[in-house]
Enzyme design. Structure first.
Site, mmCIF file in Angstrom:
data_model
loop_
_atom_site.group_PDB
_atom_site.id
_atom_site.type_symbol
_atom_site.label_atom_id
_atom_site.label_comp_id
_atom_site.label_asym_id
_atom_site.label_seq_id
_atom_site.Cartn_x
_atom_site.Cartn_y
_atom_site.Cartn_z
ATOM 1 N N GLY A 110 0.875 -1.308 0.245
ATOM 2 C CA GLY A 110 -0.033 -0.070 -0.236
ATOM 3 C C GLY A 110 0.882 1.087 -0.037
ATOM 4 N N ARG B 31 -0.621 -2.536 -5.757
ATOM 5 C CA ARG B 31 -1.458 -2.973 -7.088
ATOM 6 C C ARG B 31 -0.867 -2.098 -8.366
ATOM 7 N NH1 ARG B 31 -7.545 -4.438 -6.573
ATOM 8 N NH2 ARG B 31 -7.479 -2.034 -5.889
ATOM 9 N N ALA C 136 -9.478 1.724 4.397
ATOM 10 C CA ALA C 136 -10.181 0.788 5.428
ATOM 11 C C ALA C 136 -11.364 0.181 4.725
ATOM 12 C CB ALA C 136 -10.465 1.461 6.836
ATOM 13 N N ASN D 203 -6.815 3.129 9.747
ATOM 14 C CA ASN D 203 -7.724 3.829 10.609
ATOM 15 C C ASN D 203 -8.938 2.818 10.567
ATOM 16 O OD1 ASN D 203 -6.580 6.084 11.849
ATOM 17 N ND2 ASN D 203 -7.236 7.174 10.291
ATOM 18 N N GLY E 157 0.519 10.645 12.934
ATOM 19 C CA GLY E 157 1.542 11.861 12.640
ATOM 20 C C GLY E 157 1.344 12.320 11.283
ATOM 21 N N GLY E 158 0.603 11.841 10.551
ATOM 22 C CA GLY E 158 0.313 12.415 9.036
ATOM 23 C C GLY E 158 1.710 12.000 8.415
ATOM 24 N N ASN F 107 -7.965 10.039 17.815
ATOM 25 C CA ASN F 107 -8.647 11.105 16.780
ATOM 26 C C ASN F 107 -9.973 11.791 17.113
ATOM 27 O OD1 ASN F 107 -6.720 9.651 15.111
ATOM 28 N ND2 ASN F 107 -8.049 9.144 13.328
ATOM 29 N N GLU G 287 -8.620 14.483 18.858
ATOM 30 C CA GLU G 287 -7.986 15.301 17.809
ATOM 31 C C GLU G 287 -9.059 16.332 17.382
ATOM 32 O OE1 GLU G 287 -6.782 14.628 13.579
ATOM 33 O OE2 GLU G 287 -5.581 13.520 15.155
#
Length: 488
Positions: free
Chosen positions: A13, A37, A82, A108, A135-136, A192, A195
């Site tokens: 990924g 892919r 997800a 996530n 952390g992005g 999150n 956040e």
């Protein structure tokens, strides 16, 4: 393949997060295989590995070659969207994996999906981890906060890599074994949610300073920069200061923040957090208010139409009347209100984690969770160290608000907090997050609430019974009959 040529870990990924985490792993000295892919993503990652220091990263173009390029027992991180894409990726990879190999989902994901996949993987002899990654893109590349939960054996297989890859703070790497089952995903979900609350509270502080105090972007950049050297020091405060400095390159006129449409996006973890709070009967009003605010922001056209309707009906805007406001005092009041509100938001998140941990038997260590959030993640903040210490002092702490240090700070800041919320209400500036935090504090600190009247009403119309303050047992009263007698 000779063992010496095999990679120590794999990653499937290669969107931005996947690429950056793979390069981080390689840069820390761990040879890694990557797969996607879409062939161009593999080539792009290989090119970056070459440009960013001849990093030990090998690219593969089909699942079989990818899996076979990794040393046994294999550990493969999946970073895809997800839901169904995760199941599809697992199916493609597990066809070539062997008992004892590990799948690590870094997305996530809803924690129950992780627990389902764990059972399916176990039936094939595979180990499984659901690992929150925060952390992005910068965190993924240079040091994220990692929240792995699931198979402890799987964690032991890769903890050496994770500890090097994670953000580093004064008391260790920002990674720990979270617990069994889907605990890693659940902890990331609540992270999150906190956040969401943090971002909403900061936006309200901005709104009050701008529209009640008349402060411009240059002043706001300076104020948030100053706040980032005190008790509010955090990643979100730091980037907020930066945002106010950026001018609009498209038009060459004004600041970019003023040109951004006021509609907030979301990906679902905030909603899940509020749903779980409701399921577990945990009050999380600050987080819920932040979610509601995102929903309301999406009604842009309706809000604009409503604004015109109320203006035509004679509603006058108070926000432009800033001459009577003491700017210096307002800035300090907003700082204190923001800090107190944030403590409430974190307290709600921690209570939710504790309740879920008790329900599932995860044994979550709240102090350790605060520690691994000190670096790498979006909510990293200097006061997380003090949250860690609060739970070290008292692991059974009922609520963060009653830790002696935090309780003292709440009392010291509550007058400023009330002034900010009161001024906002007077000016017609919506502060749902700060208001929700203040109401949470005011409700929690009161020894007696008007819930006695609500319970009387429930007993009146539904015979739900009630308890008394002066004697044990459940009671029911025929309220209407007694009320009629009282009228005679």
């Amino acid at each position: 393949m000779e063992s010496a040529t095999l990679s120590q870990i794999g990653l499937a990924g290669l969107a931005v997060m996947g690429q950056n985490l793979a390069l981080n792993i390689a840069e820390k000295g761990f040879p890694i295989s990557v797969y996607n892919r879409t062939i161009s993503k593999v080539d792009e990652t290989l090119d970056r590995a070459h440009r960013e220091g001849q990093l030990p990263l090998s690219g593969h173009y089909n699942p079989k070659d990818f899996v076979l390029s990794i040393k046994k027992p294999r550990s493969i991180i999946i970073l895809v969207k997800a839901g169904a894409p995760v199941d599809q990726t697992i199916a493609a990879l597990s066809a070539h994996m062997e008992p004892g190999d590990t799948i690590i989902d870094g997305g996530n994901e809803w924690y129950e999906n992780t627990e389902r996949r764990m059972v399916d993987a176990s039936a094939n002899g595979l180990l499984y981890l659901g690992m929150g990654v925060s952390g992005g893109e910068d965190g993924a590349r240079y040091g994220p906060s990692l929240m792995p939960g699931g198979s402890h054996r799987a964690y032991l297989n890769i903890h050496g890599i994770l500890e090097k890859v994670a953000a580093q703070v004064d008391d260790g790497p920002c990674v720990t074994y979270i617990g069994e089952g889907g605990s890693g995903n659940f902890v990331k979900m609540v992270h999150n949610g906190i956040e969401y609350g943090d971002m909403q509270l900061i936006s309200e502080a901005y709104d009050v300073l701008k529209n009640a105090g008349g402060l411009g972007n240059e002043e706001l950049a300076e104020i948030f920069g100053e706040w980032n050297h005190g008790e509010l020091e955090s990643f979100l405060i730091e980037i907020t200061s930066d945002i106010f400095k950026v001018t609009d390159d498209e038009t060459g006129n004004g600041h970019l923040v003023d040109k951004i449409l006021d509609k907030t996006g979301m990906k679902g973890t905030g909603k899940w957090t509020v749903q779980q709070a409701a399921e577990l009967s945990i009050a999380a009003p600050t987080i819920a208010a932040s979610l509601d605010s995102r929903y309301m922001s999406g009604l842009k056209e309706e809000r604009e139409a409503a604004s015109e309707i109320f203006k035509n009906e004679g509603l006058k805007e108070e926000i432009n009347n800033v001459s009577s406001v003491d700017k210096k005092r307002l800035i300090d009041d907003v700082r204190q209100a923001l800090y107190a509100s944030k403590i409430c938001s974190y307290a709600q998140g921690m209570n939710l984690l504790r309740a879920k941990s008790m329900e599932k038997g995860w044994g979550l260590n709240l102090g350790e969770l605060a520690r691994i959030w000190k670096g790498g993640c979006i909510i990293r903040a200097v006061f997380l160290d003090r949250i860690k210490q609060a739970y070290q002092r008292n692991p059974g702490l009922a609520n963060l608000l009653v830790d002696p240090e935090f309780a003292r700070e709440m009392v010291q800041r509550q007058a400023a907090w009330r002034r900010v919320v009161g001024l906002a209400v007077q000016k017609g500036i919506s502060v749902p997050g700060m208001s929700a935090s203040l109401q949470y504090f005011d409700t929690y600190r009161r020894g007696r609430l008007p819930a006695n009247l609500v319970q009387a009403q429930r007993d009146y119309f539904g015979a739900h019974t009630y308890e008394r303050v002066d004697r044990p047992g459940a009671y029911h009263t025929e309220w209407s009959k007694l009320a009629r007698k009282a009228r005679v």
